[in-house]
Design a protein around this motif. Sequence first.
Motif, PDB file in Angstrom:
ATOM      1  N   VAL C 181     -30.727  -8.386   9.191  1.00  0.00           N
ATOM      2  CA  VAL C 181     -30.178  -8.002   7.886  1.00  0.00           C
ATOM      3  C   VAL C 181     -31.112  -7.082   7.106  1.00  0.00           C
ATOM      4  CG1 VAL C 181     -28.700 -10.033   7.624  1.00  0.00           C
ATOM      5  CG2 VAL C 181     -31.079 -10.131   6.869  1.00  0.00           C
ATOM      6  N   SER C 190     -33.108 -15.274   7.463  1.00  0.00           N
ATOM      7  CA  SER C 190     -32.269 -16.157   8.262  1.00  0.00           C
ATOM      8  C   SER C 190     -31.193 -16.838   7.409  1.00  0.00           C
ATOM      9  CB  SER C 190     -33.163 -17.137   9.048  1.00  0.00           C
ATOM     10  OG  SER C 190     -32.958 -18.437   8.635  1.00  0.00           O
ATOM     11  N   GLU C 193     -28.459 -14.225   6.973  1.00  0.00           N
ATOM     12  CA  GLU C 193     -27.634 -14.143   8.185  1.00  0.00           C
ATOM     13  C   GLU C 193     -26.552 -15.206   8.185  1.00  0.00           C
ATOM     14  OE1 GLU C 193     -29.068 -13.858  12.189  1.00  0.00           O
ATOM     15  OE2 GLU C 193     -30.999 -13.058  11.490  1.00  0.00           O
ATOM     16  N   ASN C 197     -22.513 -14.571   7.848  1.00  0.00           N
ATOM     17  CA  ASN C 197     -21.676 -15.080   8.930  1.00  0.00           C
ATOM     18  C   ASN C 197     -20.523 -15.919   8.396  1.00  0.00           C
ATOM     19  OD1 ASN C 197     -21.426 -14.702  11.579  1.00  0.00           O
ATOM     20  ND2 ASN C 197     -22.902 -16.281  12.224  1.00  0.00           N
TER      21      ASN C 197
END
Lengths: 360, 360, 360, 360
Positions: C181, C190, C193, C197
Amino acid sequence: MAGNSFGDLFRITTFGESHGKAIGVVIDGFPAGIEINEELIHQDLQRRRPGQSKFTTQRKETEDFQILSGIFEGKSIGSPIAVTIPNADARSKDYAHLEKSFRPSHADFTYEAKYGHRDHRGGGRSSARETAARVVAGSFAKMLLGQVGIEIVAYVSSVANINATVDNKKVSLAEVEKSLVRCPDEEASSEMEQLINSVRKEGDTVGGIVSCVVKNVPAGLGEPVFDKLHADLGKAMLSINAVKGFEIGSGFASTKMKGSEHNDAFTSEGGKIVTETNNSGGVQGGISNGMNITFNVAFKPVATIMSDQKSVNSEGTETTVAGKGRHDPCVVPRAVPIVEAMAAIVLVDHYLRNKTQQVG
Amino acid sequence: MAGNSFGDLFRITTFGESHGKAIGVVIDGFPAGIEINEELIHQDLQRRRPGQSKFTTQRKETEDFQILSGIFEGKSIGSPIAVTIPNADARSKDYAHLEKSFRPSHADFTYEAKYGHRDHRGGGRSSARETAARVVAGSFAKMLLGQVGIEIVAYVSSVANINATVDNKKVSLAEVEKSLVRCPDEEASSEMEQLINSVRKEGDTVGGIVSCVVKNVPAGLGEPVFDKLHADLGKAMLSINAVKGFEIGSGFASTKMKGSEHNDAFTSEGGKIVTETNNSGGVQGGISNGMNITFNVAFKPVATIMSDQKSVNSEGTETTVAGKGRHDPCVVPRAVPIVEAMAAIVLVDHYLRNKTQQVG
Amino acid sequence: MAGNSFGDLFRITTFGESHGKAIGVVIDGFPAGIEINEELIHQDLQRRRPGQSKFTTQRKETEDFQILSGIFEGKSIGSPIAVTIPNADARSKDYAHLEKSFRPSHADFTYEAKYGHRDHRGGGRSSARETAARVVAGSFAKMLLGQVGIEIVAYVSSVANINATVDNKKVSLAEVEKSLVRCPDEEASSEMEQLINSVRKEGDTVGGIVSCVVKNVPAGLGEPVFDKLHADLGKAMLSINAVKGFEIGSGFASTKMKGSEHNDAFTSEGGKIVTETNNSGGVQGGISNGMNITFNVAFKPVATIMSDQKSVNSEGTETTVAGKGRHDPCVVPRAVPIVEAMAAIVLVDHYLRNKTQQVG
Amino acid sequence: MAGNSFGDLFRITTFGESHGKAIGVVIDGFPAGIEINEELIHQDLQRRRPGQSKFTTQRKETEDFQILSGIFEGKSIGSPIAVTIPNADARSKDYAHLEKSFRPSHADFTYEAKYGHRDHRGGGRSSARETAARVVAGSFAKMLLGQVGIEIVAYVSSVANINATVDNKKVSLAEVEKSLVRCPDEEASSEMEQLINSVRKEGDTVGGIVSCVVKNVPAGLGEPVFDKLHADLGKAMLSINAVKGFEIGSGFASTKMKGSEHNDAFTSEGGKIVTETNNSGGVQGGISNGMNITFNVAFKPVATIMSDQKSVNSEGTETTVAGKGRHDPCVVPRAVPIVEAMAAIVLVDHYLRNKTQQVG
């Protein structure tokens, strides 16, 4: 966009109508650290001024000007330089008869068509009074050019059918200023004086050509496609009141020549690449080649004459425009410093633009 | 700023070197909703194309062009119109001998001085190949002008000492295109043909004048001070390769006239204010007055000739530039559509600018 | 004037609609003699490309591009650089249902209002596809900046409520590119992400902030009044699709501070004048002070979502816009190279402008 | 190019240093025939003036101004409008101690770096004194906007941590002017007064936010790519002294939202297409959609404080800048008319630009 600015990196914006409070100019892009020579501004304004001699209109324009900004302790500081020149001698009533009628070959009709509402007094914004602001800007441009060694000399090369013979390599400002009509060929100068005098007595006017030479220009000034150096010089000159034509180097005469005669052969002179002839007028492919830049500017006879002229008023009814007011029998002697000024402005602009073509 | 754009509200940017992959143009500011006439682009490019007749260089330029953007379902959408024209016939090796020497009166030396690093093949960016991109932009400009009724006709009015007699009020595109040299005076046209033919055989070149008339221009186009309509036309024309001079209306001839002869008297004709004469060339005070706009453009003889010429190389050593490659004995017939194109571009720009001068 | 150009001395003009033949850019004012790094263009385009990861739209944009002009033997020659990128994957029929209805928070309605006639396919000119042309121009700008030592690093500093902690003095391109990203804070990366998602699965989208730091900028870039360096950076960023806000240095947070906390004290460090803090973001009075330039750019959630939305058609009748087609759940990772590109373009422009502020 | 001009078709150029003879502005591109309201200029200058209340610096700036050109018989004539404002109360000696040292977070150091030679008195060109010229230009812009029905209201929406609650649909100039701090939320207004008062006593300063709403804007203003309406508004605001951030509509808050919440659904209201919410802030794809335009402008605490501060002089030697001279504890109340002025200037420019997008 409304056309009152000129130049890109060295950008002037003029303002003012002939019979308003003041005219003036804002100069943006004048580099910092240049020494200001106010005396030069006085001189140049004086050279443009009406009423300097019997050949020019008797309107007494003041040479007063005021620098409002951009200078500190005698040097430029990089911020805009604003200069105003008051309109001292504005005799509006001289123009009362013109409020509704259009003087032939003036801008009265076209301004009315464009704007609907206009200042009819003395031509308002269309008056050549505006060129005083250009002359001031030109003086500043010359201060910068002086620092890098570029010199500009303009002169009258013809009045009606009287043509001067002048050597562009040798001509100097001093020589030009010796002549009342600013023609450095003594014989032609005296014939021009006589002609203008007789035209003045007739209440008529006459046109002429101002020639200009720019010396010590480094090779490389000018942009290759649309902003060719001579294209910008041409626009600058064509924007001066009463100008009808412009030519660089061999100009219109080149159309009668063959390539083999016209081409300027390169040669080497003391380690510098020069051309043997200068039909190019110092510009090739739009870029200066280091030779003298030479060009001619054609001025029509000014439109204000002392006889009555046929015209129409804003309703389209036929009328007569009476010949009165002040009158300039031949504008070219006064146009000399204006041509110099516009040339200086173009040169400074391209000098600065050229500094950005290579990095490091 | 680097001079590859022209115009303010209708703004074209051209790109490309003569021996690179393609040349092209991006047109920004073309209003939405204008019908696109691709056939006109083909015709105009064909008229500019080298190799149309024995009088022009035999280089086979393609007329292929590709419109990449700005059009949807046959009409403009207000976004930029990009057009590319591939460089099909680029025989670079013809120019290998010129890598280090400067052709007289070309831009080889000045480009070297300005940029340090240059594409020497065929003049690179300085090649007249660039004018094909202008012609494309001009065709788009004509589509808009057609919609508002403005018409442009250019023609060859002189080659060397042969002068045509043409009536600007009557001259038409059809008449011009009947002549191989684009001169609508039959007798002069045939003399010009003969002269160009003989000059071609000598391996020499010759100059000439392109005249242009713009019809049905409304009064009011042009900005009053620096962006006078004729100043912008002058710059546009002076930016065309090989142009050395520009004049509007009476031009240089006006310098020999008196004001009383030169002034254009106003009168009324069917309710419209017109002038009896048109020495102003349709522009007064920088603004169109509704009369035909008329101007002349002086082209020098092209610099590429078939004889050997004296020159220097980049080290300043004397050398000879051999006369080889393709050669155009007289450029003015092909220059006609280029003059039209640049005129159309200026007119559209000022047409749009004028829409912003009054509110409501 | 129609807004498709940016910059003054380094001037880019982009063209092309998302579903036309090609998009592209013309770069004017790129100095001569700069070595061209085509690999950098490939990399930057690849970083902007949709479909690089599951977080970005699956449209397969090609990275093909073609340089048409301005380069000779691997180096710039000072003439305009034109680059085209073909539109390979243009599935126009995906957009047939949108011909007459306006997608909420897209430009469909405003283009219709402005132009009357528009290319509705994929947003036409309003599509973020246009930013590929900016990225190409940015790569060229970076080549020049590289030569003078200026470096630009942009990264994602927030997505929705997830904020990264990043040290602007140390952050590097390599670190940024390690993260899917483009967030150099591993933990935040993280989390981002995961969030993106889950938003993708909902058929929804989410916004975020791109931060940028420009290193090794010499003091003196920027113009003092209207063209302040951060004003031009702000305009550059606000012109990117989906951007709603811009702040320099302390930005909006400064409004909550006192002068005594906010002022950056000057001190001397190894002979160089520096500031102890950098709330100014490297710009004071509109001019760079030699410290790192730091700014933030706010991106709204992209408007294309997968649920049906209420809207109207061109007649004003209520309708529903169906959620179909390709969809980018969070645009900020792909926006990083666009922010870099626009920053590079502004920096080069002001670098060149600054070369003209002093003579000699 | 040197950054003292703003706008394209409506173009202002300001000039003047805080302690020179005068400051002023030239407005070019103001259409002809607009009625001039000098009283509005007086009012707007008065609202910007220092010394209007105890919250603002006690420097007595004069509200005198002089219109030098562009007006005839109470209406504009299409030529440039030049206005000067004399610098009456220039106590240069207050600044003698600053000739060689750099005030923290002022432009002293960056001007020295850029220009070499600078006017150190009161910040010279970098002084907020320059914004008086913008206010005058803004008043002229408002005269034109008034004629086409567009209205601008700006107000203080936060000072430090005090946030006002204001309904953009209802807020009016009258309501704003009732508050000493120009905050139309009475409760917040009184808290802000108290805070500013206490900060003033400390000799410190504090920042805040000015919000602005533009009403009755027709759909279609703004150019699609680089000159998006909010990009030009952003640049305009970021060019005001002390501004560190700009956001349109939902702004930075949008970065925390999902597309499904953020999108503005279209609906029909009395035959007009409107949006149910206005997160877009009245601009979509860079073009106005007919809804209110809403934006926020972040002002840092002004840099001049009454305590001594650490700094260096031009040789890089450490020194102390004493806290003396006049001092403005919070600039946002006075910034309100400046924000209005810049908004008005951008709106007029785009109003005129939009007139050229379709022919006929």
